[in-house]
Design an enzyme around this catalytic site. Structure first.
Site, PDB file in Angstrom:
ATOM      1  N   GLU A 169       0.829  -1.211   0.000  1.00 53.06           N
ATOM      2  CA  GLU A 169       0.000   0.000   0.000  1.00 53.06           C
ATOM      3  C   GLU A 169       0.866   1.265   0.000  1.00 53.06           C
ATOM      4  O   GLU A 169       1.735   1.425   0.872  1.00 53.06           O
ATOM      5  CB  GLU A 169      -0.897  -0.012   1.255  1.00 53.06           C
ATOM      6  CG  GLU A 169      -1.966   1.053   1.241  1.00 53.06           C
ATOM      7  CD  GLU A 169      -2.927   0.939   2.448  1.00 53.06           C
ATOM      8  OE1 GLU A 169      -2.946  -0.103   3.125  1.00 53.06           O
ATOM      9  OE2 GLU A 169      -3.642   1.920   2.691  1.00 53.06           O
ATOM     10  N   LYS A 218      -6.746  -1.002  12.043  1.00 45.24           N
ATOM     11  CA  LYS A 218      -6.184  -1.452  10.753  1.00 45.24           C
ATOM     12  C   LYS A 218      -5.067  -0.507  10.336  1.00 45.24           C
ATOM     13  O   LYS A 218      -4.020  -0.940   9.837  1.00 45.24           O
ATOM     14  CB  LYS A 218      -7.290  -1.517   9.683  1.00 45.24           C
ATOM     15  CG  LYS A 218      -6.837  -2.118   8.354  1.00 45.24           C
ATOM     16  CD  LYS A 218      -6.197  -1.122   7.405  1.00 45.24           C
ATOM     17  CE  LYS A 218      -5.721  -1.805   6.138  1.00 45.24           C
ATOM     18  NZ  LYS A 218      -4.941  -0.892   5.259  1.00 45.24           N
ATOM     19  N   ASP A 247       5.694 -13.952  12.200  1.00 46.37           N
ATOM     20  CA  ASP A 247       4.366 -14.512  11.925  1.00 46.37           C
ATOM     21  C   ASP A 247       3.361 -13.366  12.125  1.00 46.37           C
ATOM     22  O   ASP A 247       2.897 -13.118  13.231  1.00 46.37           O
ATOM     23  CB  ASP A 247       4.102 -15.670  12.887  1.00 46.37           C
ATOM     24  CG  ASP A 247       2.762 -16.346  12.631  1.00 46.37           C
ATOM     25  OD1 ASP A 247       1.884 -15.715  11.989  1.00 46.37           O
ATOM     26  OD2 ASP A 247       2.584 -17.486  13.081  1.00 46.37           O
ATOM     27  N   HIS A 267      -3.061  10.346  -0.210  1.00 44.22           N
ATOM     28  CA  HIS A 267      -2.964   8.933  -0.568  1.00 44.22           C
ATOM     29  C   HIS A 267      -3.013   8.756  -2.081  1.00 44.22           C
ATOM     30  O   HIS A 267      -2.211   8.044  -2.665  1.00 44.22           O
ATOM     31  CB  HIS A 267      -4.107   8.180   0.106  1.00 44.22           C
ATOM     32  CG  HIS A 267      -4.076   6.705  -0.138  1.00 44.22           C
ATOM     33  ND1 HIS A 267      -3.175   5.880   0.513  1.00 44.22           N
ATOM     34  CD2 HIS A 267      -4.790   5.922  -0.958  1.00 44.22           C
ATOM     35  CE1 HIS A 267      -3.367   4.641   0.101  1.00 44.22           C
ATOM     36  NE2 HIS A 267      -4.342   4.642  -0.792  1.00 44.22           N
TER      37      HIS A 267
HETATM   38  P1  NAD Z   1      11.560 -22.161  16.556  1.00 43.17           P
HETATM   39  O1  NAD Z   1      10.787 -23.433  16.574  1.00 43.17           O
HETATM   40  O2  NAD Z   1      12.540 -21.980  15.436  1.00 43.17           O
HETATM   41  O3  NAD Z   1      12.297 -22.066  17.967  1.00 43.17           O
HETATM   42  C1  NAD Z   1      13.321 -21.193  18.259  1.00 43.17           C
HETATM   43  C2  NAD Z   1      14.596 -22.001  18.507  1.00 43.17           C
HETATM   44  O4  NAD Z   1      15.666 -21.105  18.719  1.00 43.17           O
HETATM   45  C3  NAD Z   1      14.474 -22.880  19.736  1.00 43.17           C
HETATM   46  O5  NAD Z   1      15.031 -24.132  19.434  1.00 43.17           O
HETATM   47  C4  NAD Z   1      15.360 -22.159  20.755  1.00 43.17           C
HETATM   48  O6  NAD Z   1      15.921 -23.033  21.697  1.00 43.17           O
HETATM   49  C5  NAD Z   1      16.400 -21.569  19.848  1.00 43.17           C
HETATM   50  N1  NAD Z   1      17.126 -20.382  20.342  1.00 43.17           N
HETATM   51  C6  NAD Z   1      18.396 -20.062  20.038  1.00 43.17           C
HETATM   52  N2  NAD Z   1      18.746 -18.917  20.592  1.00 43.17           N
HETATM   53  C7  NAD Z   1      17.682 -18.458  21.274  1.00 43.17           C
HETATM   54  C8  NAD Z   1      17.413 -17.284  22.026  1.00 43.17           C
HETATM   55  N3  NAD Z   1      18.345 -16.339  22.195  1.00 43.17           N
HETATM   56  N4  NAD Z   1      16.202 -17.120  22.559  1.00 43.17           N
HETATM   57  C9  NAD Z   1      15.235 -18.035  22.382  1.00 43.17           C
HETATM   58  N5  NAD Z   1      15.422 -19.175  21.675  1.00 43.17           N
HETATM   59  C10 NAD Z   1      16.630 -19.386  21.111  1.00 43.17           C
HETATM   60  O7  NAD Z   1      10.624 -20.905  16.568  1.00 43.17           O
HETATM   61  P2  NAD Z   1       9.523 -20.491  17.588  1.00 43.17           P
HETATM   62  O8  NAD Z   1       9.821 -19.086  17.904  1.00 43.17           O
HETATM   63  O9  NAD Z   1       9.369 -21.452  18.724  1.00 43.17           O
HETATM   64  O10 NAD Z   1       8.187 -20.611  16.736  1.00 43.17           O
HETATM   65  C11 NAD Z   1       7.853 -19.626  15.796  1.00 43.17           C
HETATM   66  C12 NAD Z   1       7.144 -20.296  14.660  1.00 43.17           C
HETATM   67  O11 NAD Z   1       5.996 -20.976  15.123  1.00 43.17           O
HETATM   68  C13 NAD Z   1       6.662 -19.304  13.661  1.00 43.17           C
HETATM   69  O12 NAD Z   1       7.103 -19.708  12.383  1.00 43.17           O
HETATM   70  C14 NAD Z   1       5.142 -19.416  13.726  1.00 43.17           C
HETATM   71  O13 NAD Z   1       4.577 -19.185  12.457  1.00 43.17           O
HETATM   72  C15 NAD Z   1       4.915 -20.797  14.201  1.00 43.17           C
HETATM   73  N6  NAD Z   1       3.676 -21.135  14.894  1.00 43.17           N
HETATM   74  C16 NAD Z   1       2.795 -20.185  15.344  1.00 43.17           C
HETATM   75  C17 NAD Z   1       1.636 -20.579  16.022  1.00 43.17           C
HETATM   76  C18 NAD Z   1       0.699 -19.517  16.528  1.00 43.17           C
HETATM   77  O14 NAD Z   1       1.016 -18.329  16.504  1.00 43.17           O
HETATM   78  N7  NAD Z   1      -0.482 -19.871  17.048  1.00 43.17           N
HETATM   79  C19 NAD Z   1       1.365 -21.927  16.224  1.00 43.17           C
HETATM   80  C20 NAD Z   1       2.295 -22.865  15.767  1.00 43.17           C
HETATM   81  C21 NAD Z   1       3.445 -22.475  15.105  1.00 43.17           C
END
Ligand code: NAD
Length: 434
Positions: free
Chosen positions: A84, A269, A285, A384
């Site tokens: 946009e 929005k 996400d 806009h």
């Molecule tokens: P991820 O699974 O990649 O986990 C993060 C990893 O980084 C972990 O293994 C953690 O141990 C590691 N890590 C390394 N350094 C770190 C630090 N400094 N701090 C924290 N962790 C560290 O990612 P995530 O963040 O667990 O999950 C995000 C994903 O999940 C997104 O892609 C999202 O789309 C998806 N998701 C979202 C939902 C929802 O919003 N309802 C549901 C399911 C999945």
């Protein structure tokens, strides 16, 4: 790398290549990040095919840089990814106007996410709560037995709460685990923990654990940003009186959003125009963030309302603040997988998920003021449509030098501009009668 200055006068007048060079120099971007931004289809086939299922191609969106942001005393150039027009310009404009008052201040919660376990068939919720609280340390320890860098860095499950809710299917006992996700968004870690402890919960309180999943209403992970704008900075003619009258209009427009869900939906929005754009740019996400912000907008006030708050302070300045859940990460998800997200995070130079949350909240506040300012003064369409003119020209079929001529026509046009008027102008241009 953090940048030294986010004031980039004349940045919008540079070519795309010059702008990229400037940002690359300022943020000390590496060759790989520069190459990624230069390459308009930056996801190769292998990377795209790894990311989702049934891939047949990719689709690009522009990366634009919002300037003038100073947050907690630190300058930021902020990448936005959005289709946009006028979003980036509007956010940059209001960020500039609060610089005399020091820019934005943030105050963000720890990165605590909620994981929910839905337990059905529990007769006595009071007794169940007592048992869960009695076993709290044991349950937390089980969650934190997950081999994970997040836990090693001081994150992991920190607390457990219980809730009793009435539903159309009858009473439900709900357990919340509160997980410090450090620099990750944390959905995967939280979901894994909820599944790990489900059998223990059934052994402790009976019943049957059904849903085990994170809640996007991340009410323990709120980002907050605030800033102050003087009447002079919001004046239409440079006078304080004009600025004071603009501020009254802005407050009135905010009160409309505060009172009316129909208006609040569009008000919020507009805020998401910035929040989602920065989120997409940084590989977040954005659906999770949208869900969090909109559910908070309803939950926090008991009715769907604004996620910003505006008031006039004792100096007669406009003071704005935003508070909303901000589940973002600088590790995990697409943030370290998508090459453009990596480049954009490097431009931003944030060092923690909380810092990223604060930057995103500040952009949302700035965007909101830009909309309130335009709506309560000249209306948004004039500005806009002028910025949208190139898109309208291309949609009408203009090519090459025709595009600039149609943009010039739109800029000089008095009265409303519609796609039909652009189509007619192109016809006249081709007939040499424009
Ligand atoms: P991820 O699974 O990649 O986990 C993060 C990893 O980084 C972990 O293994 C953690 O141990 C590691 N890590 C390394 N350094 C770190 C630090 N400094 N701090 C924290 N962790 C560290 O990612 P995530 O963040 O667990 O999950 C995000 C994903 O999940 C997104 O892609 C999202 O789309 C998806 N998701 C979202 C939902 C929802 O919003 N309802 C549901 C399911 C999945």
């Amino acid at each position: 790398m953090p940048v030294d200055d986010s004031r980039l006068p004349g940045f919008h007048k540079l070519s795309v290549t010059e702008r990229r060079r400037k940002v690359a120099e300022m943020a000390l971007l590496g060759a790989a990040d520069i190459a990624t931004l230069e390459n308009y289809g930056e996801l190769d086939e292998e990377a795209a095919n790894r990311m989702i299922e049934n891939v047949i191609g990719t689709m690009s969106l522009p990366v634009g840089i919002a300037t003038n942001f100073v947050i907690d005393g630190k300058p930021y150039v902020v990448p936005f990814v959005v289709e946009e027009s006028s979003v980036v310009a509007a956010a940059s404009n209001m960020a500039k106007r609060c610089l005399v008052k020091g820019g934005f201040r943030t105050n963000n919660d720890k990165p605590i996410m909620i994981g929910q376990l839905q337990v059905i068939g529990v007769e006595d919720h009071v007794a169940a709560e007592k048992i869960i609280f009695g076993a709290k340390e044991e349950i937390i320890a089980k969650c934190n037995s997950l081999p994970s860098t997040m836990i090693r860095l001081g994150g992991g499950c920190k607390d457990i709460l219980t809730r009793s809710i009435q539903s159309m299917s009858g009473p439900m006992f709900v357990i919340h685990i509160l997980v410090d996700c450090r620099d990750a968004m944390g959905a995967n870690a939280v979901n894994t923990m909820t599944e790990m402890i489900a059998p223990d919960i059934e052994s402790l309180i009976g019943g049957s654990v059904k849903l085990k999943i994170l809640s996007n209403l991340a009410s323990h992970r709120l980002a907050r940003a605030s800033a102050t704008w003087t009447p002079e900075e919001l004046s239409l003619d440079g006078s304080r009186e004009s600025g004071e009258s603009v501020i009254l209009g802005i407050i009135n427009a905010y009160h409309f959003a505060d009172a009316d869900p129909f208006r609040a939906a569009t008000h919020n929005k507009g805020i998401m125009n910035a929040i989602s754009s920065v989120a997409v740019a940084c590989g977040q996400d954005w659906r999770a963030i949208e869900a969090g912000c909109h559910s908070w907008a309803a939950y926090n006030n008991g009715k769907y309302s604004s996620i910003t708050h505006w008031e006039v302070n004792s100096d007669g300045d406009l003071h704005g603040s935003i508070e909303c859940p901000m589940a973002v990460g600088i590790v995990g998800g697409a943030s370290k997988v998508h090459p453009a997200a990596k480049a954009n995070l490097n431009i931003l130079g944030v060092e923690s998920s909380q810092e990223l949350a604060g930057v995103i909240a500040a952009t949302g506040l700035s965007q909101n003021l830009a909309a309130l300012f335009a709506l309560s003064t000249a209306g948004i369409q004039a500005g806009h449509m002028k910025l949208h003119a190139k898109n309208m020209a291309v949609s009408a079929g203009a090519v090459g030098g025709e595009i600039e001529k149609i943009v010039e026509f739109v800029h000089n046009h008095d009265g409303p501009i519609t796609q039909q008027s652009v189509v007619s102008a192109l016809k006249k241009l081709r007939e040499n009668t424009l």
